[in-house]
Design a protein around this motif. Structure first.
Motif, PDB file in Angstrom:
ATOM      1  N   ALA A   1       0.821  -1.216   0.000  1.00 14.47           N
ATOM      2  CA  ALA A   1       0.000   0.000   0.000  1.00 14.47           C
ATOM      3  C   ALA A   1       0.848   1.257   0.000  1.00 14.47           C
ATOM      4  N   VAL A   2       2.131   1.150   0.332  1.00 14.81           N
ATOM      5  CA  VAL A   2       3.006   2.329   0.390  1.00 14.81           C
ATOM      6  C   VAL A   2       3.138   3.007  -0.971  1.00 14.81           C
ATOM      7  N   HIS A   3       2.830   2.293  -2.046  1.00 13.48           N
ATOM      8  CA  HIS A   3       2.843   2.920  -3.369  1.00 13.48           C
ATOM      9  C   HIS A   3       1.733   3.961  -3.503  1.00 13.48           C
ATOM     10  N   PHE A   4       0.705   3.844  -2.672  1.00 14.77           N
ATOM     11  CA  PHE A   4      -0.464   4.699  -2.799  1.00 14.77           C
ATOM     12  C   PHE A   4      -0.743   5.538  -1.551  1.00 14.77           C
ATOM     13  N   LEU A   5      -0.325   5.034  -0.397  1.00 16.62           N
ATOM     14  CA  LEU A   5      -0.625   5.636   0.900  1.00 16.62           C
ATOM     15  C   LEU A   5       0.626   5.654   1.765  1.00 16.62           C
ATOM     16  N   PRO A   6       0.720   6.565   2.737  1.00 18.97           N
ATOM     17  CA  PRO A   6       1.894   6.576   3.612  1.00 18.97           C
ATOM     18  C   PRO A   6       1.800   5.521   4.717  1.00 18.97           C
ATOM     19  N   GLN A   7       1.627   4.280   4.299  1.00 20.43           N
ATOM     20  CA  GLN A   7       1.586   3.143   5.227  1.00 20.43           C
ATOM     21  C   GLN A   7       2.306   1.960   4.598  1.00 20.43           C
ATOM     22  N   SER A   8       3.223   1.362   5.344  1.00 21.21           N
ATOM     23  CA  SER A   8       3.902   0.158   4.885  1.00 21.21           C
ATOM     24  C   SER A   8       2.960  -1.024   5.110  1.00 21.21           C
ATOM     25  N   ARG A   9       2.436  -1.578   4.020  1.00 17.48           N
ATOM     26  CA  ARG A   9       1.433  -2.644   4.150  1.00 17.48           C
ATOM     27  C   ARG A   9       1.515  -3.593   2.953  1.00 17.48           C
ATOM     28  N   PRO A  10       2.520  -4.466   2.896  1.00 15.53           N
ATOM     29  CA  PRO A  10       2.596  -5.426   1.791  1.00 15.53           C
ATOM     30  C   PRO A  10       1.546  -6.513   1.955  1.00 15.53           C
ATOM     31  N   ARG A  11       0.815  -6.801   0.909  1.00 18.83           N
ATOM     32  CA  ARG A  11      -0.215  -7.827   0.948  1.00 18.83           C
ATOM     33  C   ARG A  11      -0.116  -8.722  -0.282  1.00 18.83           C
ATOM     34  N   PHE A  12      -0.495  -9.958  -0.076  1.00 18.64           N
ATOM     35  CA  PHE A  12      -0.458 -11.013  -1.089  1.00 18.64           C
ATOM     36  C   PHE A  12      -1.803 -11.067  -1.815  1.00 18.64           C
ATOM     37  N   PHE A  13      -1.750 -11.112  -3.139  1.00 20.71           N
ATOM     38  CA  PHE A  13      -2.961 -11.226  -3.950  1.00 20.71           C
ATOM     39  C   PHE A  13      -2.769 -12.365  -4.940  1.00 20.71           C
ATOM     40  N   MET A  14      -3.694 -13.309  -4.936  1.00 24.57           N
ATOM     41  CA  MET A  14      -3.708 -14.349  -5.964  1.00 24.57           C
ATOM     42  C   MET A  14      -4.969 -14.131  -6.796  1.00 24.57           C
ATOM     43  N   ILE A  15      -4.789 -13.989  -8.101  1.00 23.68           N
ATOM     44  CA  ILE A  15      -5.880 -13.598  -8.994  1.00 23.68           C
ATOM     45  C   ILE A  15      -5.962 -14.581 -10.145  1.00 23.68           C
ATOM     46  N   GLY A  16      -7.164 -15.099 -10.357  1.00 23.39           N
ATOM     47  CA  GLY A  16      -7.372 -16.058 -11.437  1.00 23.39           C
ATOM     48  C   GLY A  16      -8.413 -15.585 -12.432  1.00 23.39           C
ATOM     49  N   ILE A  17      -8.186 -15.886 -13.708  1.00 29.95           N
ATOM     50  CA  ILE A  17      -9.108 -15.571 -14.796  1.00 29.95           C
ATOM     51  C   ILE A  17      -9.665 -16.891 -15.333  1.00 29.95           C
ATOM     52  N   ARG A  18     -10.974 -16.988 -15.444  1.00 26.92           N
ATOM     53  CA  ARG A  18     -11.596 -18.239 -15.894  1.00 26.92           C
ATOM     54  C   ARG A  18     -10.996 -18.699 -17.217  1.00 26.92           C
ATOM     55  N   GLY A  19     -10.820 -19.986 -17.332  1.00 29.60           N
ATOM     56  CA  GLY A  19     -10.039 -20.531 -18.434  1.00 29.60           C
ATOM     57  C   GLY A  19     -10.569 -20.263 -19.819  1.00 29.60           C
ATOM     58  N   ASP A  20     -11.883 -19.985 -19.952  1.00 27.86           N
ATOM     59  CA  ASP A  20     -12.438 -19.764 -21.287  1.00 27.86           C
ATOM     60  C   ASP A  20     -12.355 -18.302 -21.715  1.00 27.86           C
ATOM     61  N   LEU A  21     -11.787 -17.436 -20.883  1.00 32.65           N
ATOM     62  CA  LEU A  21     -11.715 -16.009 -21.193  1.00 32.65           C
ATOM     63  C   LEU A  21     -10.346 -15.627 -21.746  1.00 32.65           C
ATOM     64  N   ALA A  22     -10.350 -14.612 -22.590  1.00 32.86           N
ATOM     65  CA  ALA A  22      -9.095 -14.100 -23.152  1.00 32.86           C
ATOM     66  C   ALA A  22      -8.454 -13.131 -22.170  1.00 32.86           C
ATOM     67  N   VAL A  23      -7.145 -13.174 -22.085  1.00 31.97           N
ATOM     68  CA  VAL A  23      -6.384 -12.217 -21.280  1.00 31.97           C
ATOM     69  C   VAL A  23      -5.758 -11.203 -22.235  1.00 31.97           C
ATOM     70  N   PRO A  24      -6.072  -9.921 -22.084  1.00 32.02           N
ATOM     71  CA  PRO A  24      -5.548  -8.913 -23.016  1.00 32.02           C
ATOM     72  C   PRO A  24      -4.026  -8.917 -23.067  1.00 32.02           C
ATOM     73  N   PRO A  25      -3.464  -8.639 -24.226  1.00 29.73           N
ATOM     74  CA  PRO A  25      -2.003  -8.561 -24.347  1.00 29.73           C
ATOM     75  C   PRO A  25      -1.446  -7.499 -23.399  1.00 29.73           C
ATOM     76  N   GLY A  26      -0.299  -7.785 -22.857  1.00 31.62           N
ATOM     77  CA  GLY A  26       0.362  -6.831 -21.985  1.00 31.62           C
ATOM     78  C   GLY A  26       0.072  -7.000 -20.509  1.00 31.62           C
ATOM     79  N   LEU A  27      -0.950  -7.815 -20.162  1.00 32.92           N
ATOM     80  CA  LEU A  27      -1.265  -8.018 -18.745  1.00 32.92           C
ATOM     81  C   LEU A  27      -0.405  -9.098 -18.105  1.00 32.92           C
ATOM     82  N   THR A  28       0.311  -9.838 -18.926  1.00 33.71           N
ATOM     83  CA  THR A  28       1.222 -10.856 -18.398  1.00 33.71           C
ATOM     84  C   THR A  28       2.615 -10.635 -18.968  1.00 33.71           C
ATOM     85  N   GLY A  29       3.610 -11.044 -18.188  1.00 36.12           N
ATOM     86  CA  GLY A  29       4.988 -10.957 -18.630  1.00 36.12           C
ATOM     87  C   GLY A  29       5.596 -12.327 -18.817  1.00 36.12           C
TER      88      GLY A  29
END
Length: 381
Positions: free
Chosen positions: A153-181
């Motif tokens: 959160a420190v990227h946005f707010l003056p608070q040190s708050r690292p958090r873990f996010f796991m995000i999944g996209i349903r398998g039949d959907l397209a992922v726009p170019p550039g959203l993955t490396g």
């Protein structure tokens, strides 16, 4: 076009505030009556909120077919300060009945387009990384292409708050170019996360994606800008109480205060009390101060050591007090209009248990909404 979502373990509804006006909550779930009261006070009565243990929620309680399911499931057993029970623990183990509901939605043909989990950094290393692998296997088992990030959160707010996010996209959907490396990005993928990928099964590894989000714009708020001149709900410490805090400091931390005294301007810092082992091997409670215009990570007020203290230094004048609940809310990115519980501990717990609002907004604007927009265009075409 509006998007729809479910909010599990909703707390005071901070995820929904982060998603913004383009999103409609079809269903929210919380089992803490105090948090549920705050949710309703800040979400137009919260008729979509079901006050019930997630293990007692059934597929019949879930309306429609959501674009997004957000779940900030309990972190205590995954926390580095926790008891190490991990996903087998009583509280963080609430992930299991939550995921059973995700399976039920898929069996109904209502599988969410996107599922986003939020938890503490310790979720990556809990149980030797096996809990991380379990989460990955859950996404993979439902056919999602998924990845994880650590967003501070420190990227946005003056608070040190690292958090873990796991995000999944349903398998039949397209992922726009550039959203993955092609590989990890140092900004979002720390070494512990990269190492954790080594524990994934072959199938899960084939569905893993390195989410590649834009770098956030430079933060334009400082701690000092959020500190109230006339705080509500807290009182300034007496001189003796402030002296007691100073006496609890190590030489290193006292030097920080001395430097602030000589700065020739008003300097604001934050203090946490922590138990440290001294050179003599004896464990003592210490007051640790920082003057870098960043607050420490807000936590729940289980005891005095977890409540953050403000220190204001103006030359030789040194004052201290607890962080006010409104300041805690601002450090989470909540608007001034957000209605807080009247009791200090209830309001502080609400903030400490929540998700930083601008982090959710960044994920929504740079990942969730582009995916949904791309796939709606594909349907129109």
């Amino acid at each position: 076009m509006r998007h729809s979502y479910y909010d599990f373990f909703a707390g005071g509804g901070m995820a929904g505030i982060g998603l913004g006006d383009a999103w409609t909550c079809l269903f929210a779930n919380e089992n803490d009556p105090q948090k549920a009261e705050s949710y309703r006070a800040n979400h137009h009565g919260g008729r979509e909120l079901l006050l019930r243990d997630v293990a007692a929620v059934t597929r019949d309680d879930l309306p429609g077919s959501p674009d997004l399911v957000w779940a900030s499931f309990p972190c205590q057993d995954l926390s580095l300060a926790g008891n190490g029970a991990g996903l087998a623990g009583k509280r963080s183990g609430m992930f299991k009945p939550f995921w059973q509901l995700m399976r039920a939605l898929h069996a109904d043909g209502r599988g969410p387009k996107i599922i986003a989990l939020e938890n503490v950094y310790g979720a990556i290393t809990s149980n030797g990384g096996r809990d991380f692998a379990t989460l990955a296997a859950a996404f993979s088992g439902l056919g999602y292409r998924f990845g994880a990030m650590v967003v501070d959160a420190v990227h946005f707010l003056p608070q040190s708050r690292p958090r873990f996010f796991m995000i999944g996209i349903r398998g039949d959907l397209a992922v726009p170019p550039g959203l993955t490396g092609d590989g990890p990005c140092a900004l979002w993928h720390p070494p512990a996360l990269v190492e954790g990928c080594n524990l994934l099964s072959r199938t899960a590894a084939s569905r893993w994606r390195w989410w590649n989000l834009p770098t956030p714009p430079a933060r334009n708020t400082t701690l000092a800008s959020l500190i109230e001149n006339k705080p509500t709900g807290v009182a300034w410490h007496s001189k003796a109480e402030t002296r007691y805090l100073l006496d609890m400091m190590s030489d290193h931390n006292r030097k920080k205060v001395d430097a602030a005294s000589q700065a020739g301007e008003r300097v604001i810092g934050t203090i946490y009390r922590r138990t440290r082992t001294g050179p003599d091997g004896i464990r003592r409670q210490r007051a640790e101060v920082r003057f870098d215009q960043i607050a420490g990570c807000l936590r729940t007020p289980a005891g005095g050591s977890s409540r953050q203290t403000i220190m204001v230094v103006s030359g030789k004048t040194i004052r201290s007090r607890l962080l006010s609940t409104r300041e805690a809310a601002l450090l989470m990115g909540l608007p001034e209009s957000y209605v807080l519980p009247e009791r200090y501990n209830a309001a502080y717990k609400l903030a400490g248990d929540g998700v930083a609002v601008p982090v959710v907004r960044h994920l929504s604007q740079t990942l969730f909404e582009p995916v949904l927009h791309r796939n709606r265009l594909a349907l129109v075409a």
